[in-house]
Enzyme design. Structure first.
Site, mmCIF file in Angstrom:
data_model
loop_
_atom_site.group_PDB
_atom_site.id
_atom_site.type_symbol
_atom_site.label_atom_id
_atom_site.label_comp_id
_atom_site.label_asym_id
_atom_site.label_seq_id
_atom_site.Cartn_x
_atom_site.Cartn_y
_atom_site.Cartn_z
ATOM 1 N N ARG A 80 -31.853 25.931 26.979
ATOM 2 C CA ARG A 80 -30.720 26.081 26.045
ATOM 3 C C ARG A 80 -30.088 24.734 25.735
ATOM 4 N NH1 ARG A 80 -29.602 31.581 25.580
ATOM 5 N NH2 ARG A 80 -29.779 32.794 27.496
ATOM 6 N N GLY A 110 -27.096 32.806 23.077
ATOM 7 C CA GLY A 110 -27.845 31.877 22.237
ATOM 8 C C GLY A 110 -27.033 31.118 21.207
ATOM 9 N N LEU A 126 -28.251 42.181 15.042
ATOM 10 C CA LEU A 126 -27.089 42.066 14.153
ATOM 11 C C LEU A 126 -26.692 43.409 13.563
ATOM 12 C CD1 LEU A 126 -27.001 38.738 12.154
ATOM 13 C CD2 LEU A 126 -25.977 39.347 14.333
ATOM 14 N N ASP A 171 -34.325 37.782 13.818
ATOM 15 C CA ASP A 171 -35.759 38.048 13.962
ATOM 16 C C ASP A 171 -36.042 39.420 13.359
ATOM 17 O OD1 ASP A 171 -38.396 37.865 14.795
ATOM 18 O OD2 ASP A 171 -37.977 38.437 16.847
HETATM 19 P P1 5GP Z 1 -33.590 40.588 16.675
HETATM 20 O O1 5GP Z 1 -32.746 41.708 17.173
HETATM 21 O O2 5GP Z 1 -33.166 40.032 15.346
HETATM 22 O O3 5GP Z 1 -35.059 40.917 16.708
HETATM 23 O O4 5GP Z 1 -33.512 39.454 17.741
HETATM 24 C C1 5GP Z 1 -32.468 38.615 17.787
HETATM 25 C C2 5GP Z 1 -32.386 37.996 19.169
HETATM 26 O O5 5GP Z 1 -33.685 37.836 19.757
HETATM 27 C C3 5GP Z 1 -31.832 36.617 19.034
HETATM 28 O O6 5GP Z 1 -30.430 36.626 19.141
HETATM 29 C C4 5GP Z 1 -32.490 35.894 20.190
HETATM 30 O O7 5GP Z 1 -31.701 36.078 21.346
HETATM 31 C C5 5GP Z 1 -33.812 36.588 20.397
HETATM 32 N N1 5GP Z 1 -34.943 35.861 19.783
HETATM 33 C C6 5GP Z 1 -35.680 36.247 18.722
HETATM 34 N N2 5GP Z 1 -36.618 35.324 18.417
HETATM 35 C C7 5GP Z 1 -36.468 34.324 19.326
HETATM 36 C C8 5GP Z 1 -37.143 33.053 19.528
HETATM 37 O O8 5GP Z 1 -38.069 32.620 18.826
HETATM 38 N N3 5GP Z 1 -36.687 32.322 20.583
HETATM 39 C C9 5GP Z 1 -35.681 32.717 21.393
HETATM 40 N N4 5GP Z 1 -35.341 31.905 22.381
HETATM 41 N N5 5GP Z 1 -35.015 33.896 21.218
HETATM 42 C C10 5GP Z 1 -35.405 34.676 20.191
HETATM 43 MG MG MG Z 2 -29.416 36.533 21.039
#
Ligand code: 5GP
Ligand code: MG
Length: 180
Positions: A162, A42, A105, A100
């Protein structure tokens, strides 16, 4: 597949945001050498724009992390660091597309810390308001966004979109009804 039309961030806004964050990064590191690691896939579009705004000696690498195995719901997180350059004794900036829940991270920085870099900071293009489940906060956030699923400028839905030059909301009718 039709292109999502409800634009959240235009190409112009994205360029301005990335330019501004590049300046903030430069204020922290000055001329010191930096290793930028992009979380694949991403971050790839922002990474390309960001590194061209950086003037310090720069190494660029990638780490792969995936928690969405298709669809819009999180699954198990898998991390592949095989392609990551040596970060021991280096200042590292980890770059991801969106913060998110924050688990991605947290896990990637935990793994990187074992390799004893001098420092690790984190930069995200987007931070989804009110979604975080972890103590970590990114050191640099380009845009704060509402809690909606977004695509474009590197972000995908089932490996598509993308390449959109902007960030758009994926409308409910564009998401499969089983949420997968
Ligand atoms: P986290 O571990 O912070 O919940 O998620 C991070 C990863 O989830 C991001 O790097 C991304 O790949 C994916 N992600 C979270 N929210 C979204 C969104 O609204 N759209 C997309 N395409 N990917 C998301
Ligand atoms: Mg990601």
């Amino acid at each position: 597949m039709e292109r999502p039309l409800k634009i959240l961030l235009s190409e112009h806004q994205l360029q301005e945001g990335v330019t501004a964050v590049a300046r903030q990064v430069a204020e922290v590191y000055g001329d010191r050498p930096l290793t930028i690691i992009g979380v694949m896939t991403g971050s790839v579009v922002m990474l390309a724009d960001l590194i061209r705004q950086m003037e310090m000696p720069l190494r660029v690498g990638v780490v792969q992390a995936s928690s969405y195995h298709g669809g819009v719901q999180r699954g198990e997180l898998t991390i592949n660091a095989d392609l990551m350059p040596d970060i021991t004794g280096r200042e590292v900036l980890l770059v991801d597309d969106i913060f998110d829940t924050g688990h991605t991270l947290v896990e990637v920085t935990r793994l990187m810390r074992e390799l004893r870099p001098t420092s690790i900071r984190t930069l995200v293009l987007l931070r989804k308001a009110g979604r975080q489940e972890v103590d970590l906060e990114p050191d640099f956030v380009v845009f704060e966004i509402p809690d909606e699923f977004v695509v474009g400028y590197g972000l995908d839905y089932e490996d598509e979109y993308r390449n959109l030059p902007h960030v758009a909301f994926l409308e409910p009718h564009e998401i499969k009804s089983d949420g997968s």
